[in-house]
Design an enzyme around this catalytic site. Structure first.
Site, PDB file in Angstrom:
ATOM      1  N   GLU A 162      21.288  50.173 -21.514  1.00 35.63           N
ATOM      2  CA  GLU A 162      20.055  49.390 -21.596  1.00 35.63           C
ATOM      3  C   GLU A 162      18.808  50.276 -21.482  1.00 35.63           C
ATOM      4  OE1 GLU A 162      20.188  46.166 -18.798  1.00 35.63           O
ATOM      5  OE2 GLU A 162      21.984  45.299 -19.665  1.00 35.63           O
ATOM      6  N   GLU A 213      28.888  44.567 -21.447  1.00 37.34           N
ATOM      7  CA  GLU A 213      28.635  43.701 -20.291  1.00 37.34           C
ATOM      8  C   GLU A 213      28.630  42.263 -20.765  1.00 37.34           C
ATOM      9  OE1 GLU A 213      25.256  44.661 -17.805  1.00 37.34           O
ATOM     10  OE2 GLU A 213      25.641  46.832 -17.970  1.00 37.34           O
TER      11      GLU A 213
END
Length: 803
Positions: free
Chosen positions: A424, A502
């Site tokens: 991220e 995720e």
């Protein structure tokens, strides 16, 4: 493992000594964990040899001073770090170097220090290693005093906060080793093993050894490489090479293994490669590396192939902490973590968001758990731009060294199937991110071209398609919470291979269904497989009288950890774990639990990563005569639910119902029984019964025999039970613990992440009828007796043997 056990034995000879005398025999790798001095505080003069550390605390490594504190809302680590203390700490160790080592190359190797570790030998600074998760070493040779005492000092600076989005711990939390070689030797992490050709009939094993000559003369040596399995020799090759003065060369040797036993999660079969440098008919250096023979392949058409067979990744993300132990990476704690993941049905793990310990990866190899080994949480842009104190401060200067530390150290582990370069990344929408991703991936592939490169991408409505150039830098695209975009992405970029790096726990069925439906999606890594410290309140649920913010919105104290894991901090599998295992595997087909009812004054609120609090309990006295909901997870076509022998109802539990049935039931004490129905026949059942009043304490140890290394652990589960031995799921007694014999209570826990009592204590309150005590054995044999007591319950004991 030979050098580990020898190092432990050597250290045991010095038990209680203020100064270690190292052995004359120069074993290549010696454990250096014992007899350190520690002091918290900024003490610049502590680097000097003549500094008086007599008042300092004596301890053995691994060590984490953060976990020794009670979480406080005023601590600078804040919500991200779990409100534990940080600061600056110093370690010192005095040791005598034998005269016989003169002329050798001597270095000290650190498995991991959080963070900014500056190392001094005899007052001389050897430099600072900023990143807390990569291994590093320093050459001590020029500064040692042979036949005399030497002083190693380490300053650890974790005072600049916040520098992490989760609990990092503070200190020398992994092993330290002393390494001794001849001037002609195999380089650090200098043996690379690959299996370029693998079939059922034979495998080609390629061993590339980097050899260093730190003398002023050219050296002609022989290099022997031998492959064994157990005690059986399978292949051997011998080559003569010349190593120029003050230089290094890399020798590549190929060996053939007939009828190889291929490594897989179901068959984690390992081999050994012994590489030896021979000069004048004597071995001057040798290394033995474990490895596995296996092949990996991947494509959008065929998915992920292990040994030519399709495999779907049922994975979970884990942080590096070990719960009540904090960051301390005892080998047994790392092995147990892998055992728990395997028992929960996972076949893969993502090391979010940093390289793990070597012990963790060795356990993955030996127990059969596939690994995505991840380097960084961020690159050049800080995760908190208003206070850039994280790895972004060091990225430009250190990314290459840290990437190389990860790849060179870990490349021989057969469990590792992917390298991840980031998670991220904040600058992901900027052109610089594409250049950085290409730079990282290119360097990774230059070291290890045998594994794919990934990183985890997400967006919060920033425009998903703009990430196409960034995805293109990777071999496999990592999707964080964005797998719902997969079908459209496949139409736009049909050759992209996708993995859910995720996912929300609540999306377990939807993600499972997509992975099974589309070949180009190779698996899922739920956030998270296990609860962890820090990132306080992620996965939390809140009662009506509590402020129900997400973890990034406001301080979540008294929460000091994340409750989004399938497995809690004591090792108990939550109902979501059983549901996930039932989806992905055939080892579990029927499970029942009860949804916690809403209080009369209002509704329970869930945060984004939460699932409804659900318990293996039929003890709800405050709800007698009221409706509660019973969840049954089933891989059978139908289930029936009985209450105290009376049929409540029958429901289908096929894929259409997501293998789940919910029954509203009027609560009365007694018994619940779920019965699975297939072809009209009862084929399976599971039971919940109301427990009586608390009457006793039951202790059960995961291991009753410990090795006398000073580092072996036993995890003792504490349960409050009724007179019939049935666990009482709503018991909350204050438990007191005491220990006799050659052991210590290393930690206590109850999995309640709102309970801010010390983890390093002799007491803990039970939560949901359970607690945990971690026992560490000393370096001498004997019987350890743990006693647990609570008001109204008397005492219970369990004995362990340290051998």
């Amino acid at each position: 493992m030979r050098s580990i056990f020898l190092g432990l034995f050597i250290a045991s000879l010095c038990f209680g000594c203020s100064s270690d005398k190292l052995p004359d025999s120069a074993e290549r790798k010696q454990l250096f964990d014992y007899n350190w001095k520690f002091q918290l505080g900024d003490l610049p003069e502590a680097s000097e040899v003549d500094y008086d550390d007599s008042s300092w605390r004596n301890l053995d490594l691994p060590h984490d001073w953060s976990i020794e504190s009670r979480p406080k809302i005023t601590n600078t680590t804040g919500n991200d770090g779990g409100y534990f203390q940080a600061g600056i700490g110093w370690y010192r160790k005095t040791f005598e170097v034998p005269v016989a080592w003169e002329g050798k190359k001597v270095s000290v190797y650190f498995g991991g220090v959080y963070m900014n570790a500056e190392v001094f030998i005899n007052g001389q600074s050897l430099g600072t290693h900023p990143y807390g998760y990569t291994s590093f070493s320093h050459d001590l040779t020029p500064y040692l005093k042979y036949g005399n005492e030497n002083t190693l000092a380490v300053k650890v600076d974790n005072s600049i906060q916040k520098n992490s989005r989760w609990y990092s711990g503070s200190g020398i939390y992994r092993h330290v080793w002393m390494q001794v070689t001849n001037p002609v030797h195999i380089a650090q992490w200098g043996v690379a093993i690959t299996t370029p050709s693998v079939s059922q009939e034979k495998a080609i094993v390629s061993v590339a050894s980097t050899l260093e000559n730190e003398t002023a003369q050219d050296k002609v040596v022989s290099v022997s490489t031998r492959i064994t399995k157990g005690e059986v020799g399978l292949a051997e090759v011998l080559d003569e090479v010349e190593i120029p003065a003050n230089s290094e060369i890399t020798l590549k040797q190929e060996l053939e293994v007939s009828n190889p036993d291929l490594w897989s999660p179901e068959n984690p079969s390992l081999y050994n490669a012994n590489v030896s440098i021979i000069s004048n008919d004597e071995s001057v250096d040798e290394i033995t590396e474990e490895f596995g023979i296996r092949s990996i392949d991947y494509s959008a058409e065929s998915g992920f192939l292990l040994n030519g067979q399709s495999i779907l990744l049922n994975g979970g993300c884990v942080h590096h902490d070990n719960g009540a132990l904090g960051a301390k990476a005892y080998d047994r704690a790392e092995v147990r973590k892998v055992e728990l993941l395997k028992q929960a049905g996972f076949n893969a793990v993502r090391t979010a968001h940093n390289p793990p310990s070597e012990a963790f990866l060795a356990a993955c190899d030996r127990l059969g758990l596939l690994v995505v080994d991840e380097a960084f949480d961020g690159w050049r842009t800080a995760k908190a731009p208003q206070a850039p104190k994280d790895y972004s401060l060091h990225f430009d200067d250190w990314w290459q060294r840290d990437i190389e530390s990860m790849i060179y150290r870990d490349r021989n582990h057969p469990s590792i199937i992917m390298w991840s370069t980031g998670n991220e990344i904040i600058e992901r929408t900027e052109p610089q991110a594409v250049k950085t991703a290409n730079m990282l991936a290119t360097h990774v592939r230059s070291i290890d071209p045998t594994r794919p490169v990934t990183s985890a991408l997400t967006t919060w409505d920033q425009g998903w398609e703009r990430f196409d150039p960034l995805f293109a830098q990777h071999d496999i695209g990592g999707y964080n919470y964005q797998l719902f975009r997969a079908v459209d992405d496949h139409e736009r970029v049909p050759d992209r291979i996708m993995v859910s790096t995720e996912s929300y726990p609540r999306d377990a069925f939807a993600i499972w269904n997509m992975v099974h439906k589309y070949d180009y999606i190779i698996g899922d890594f739920v956030w998270t497989a296990m609860d962890y410290l820090g990132e306080s309140g992620i996965g939390a649920y809140y009662y009506p009288d509590e402020k129900a913010d997400e973890h990034w919105v406001s301080d979540r104290y008294p929460w000091h950890g994340a409750y989004c894991g399938d497995i809690d901090l004591t090792g108990w599998r939550k109902p979501i774990s059983h549901y996930r295992n039932l989806l992905w595997n055939e080892s579990e087909k029927l499970y029942m639990a009860v949804r916690e009812p809403n209080p009369e004054e209002g509704q329970i609120s869930l945060t984004g990563w939460a699932v409804w609090p659900t318990w293996e309990s039929w003890n709800w006295p405050e709800y007698e005569g009221k409706t509660v909901e019973v969840e049954v997870y089933s891989k059978y076509p139908k289930v029936q639910l009985y209450q105290s022998g009376e049929l409540i109802g029958e429901k289908e539990t096929t894929i259409t119902q997501e293998f789940k049935a919910v029954f509203p039931v009027t609560y009365e004490p007694g018994e619940l029984k779920a019965v699975a129905i297939k072809n009209g026949q009862r084929v399976d059942s599971t039971l919940l019964a109301t427990a009586g009043e608390p009457a006793d304490i039951r202790l059960s140890a995961d291991r009753k025999k410990l090795e006398a290394t000073g580092q072996d652990l036993s995890y003792v589960t504490v349960e409050i039970v009724d007179a019939e031995g049935l666990p009482v799921p709503n018991a909350n007694h204050q438990l007191q613990f005491s220990i006799n014999g050659p052991g210590v209570i290393e930690a206590v826990d109850n999995a309640n992440l709102k309970d801010n009592d010390l983890y390093t204590a002799q007491s803990r309150k039970a939560w949901n009828g359970r607690a945990l005590v971690v026992i560490r054995g000393f370096r001498k044999p004997g019987t350890v007796r743990l006693t647990a007591e609570a008001s109204g319950l008397g005492k219970s004991e369990i004995t362990l043997e340290v051998q």
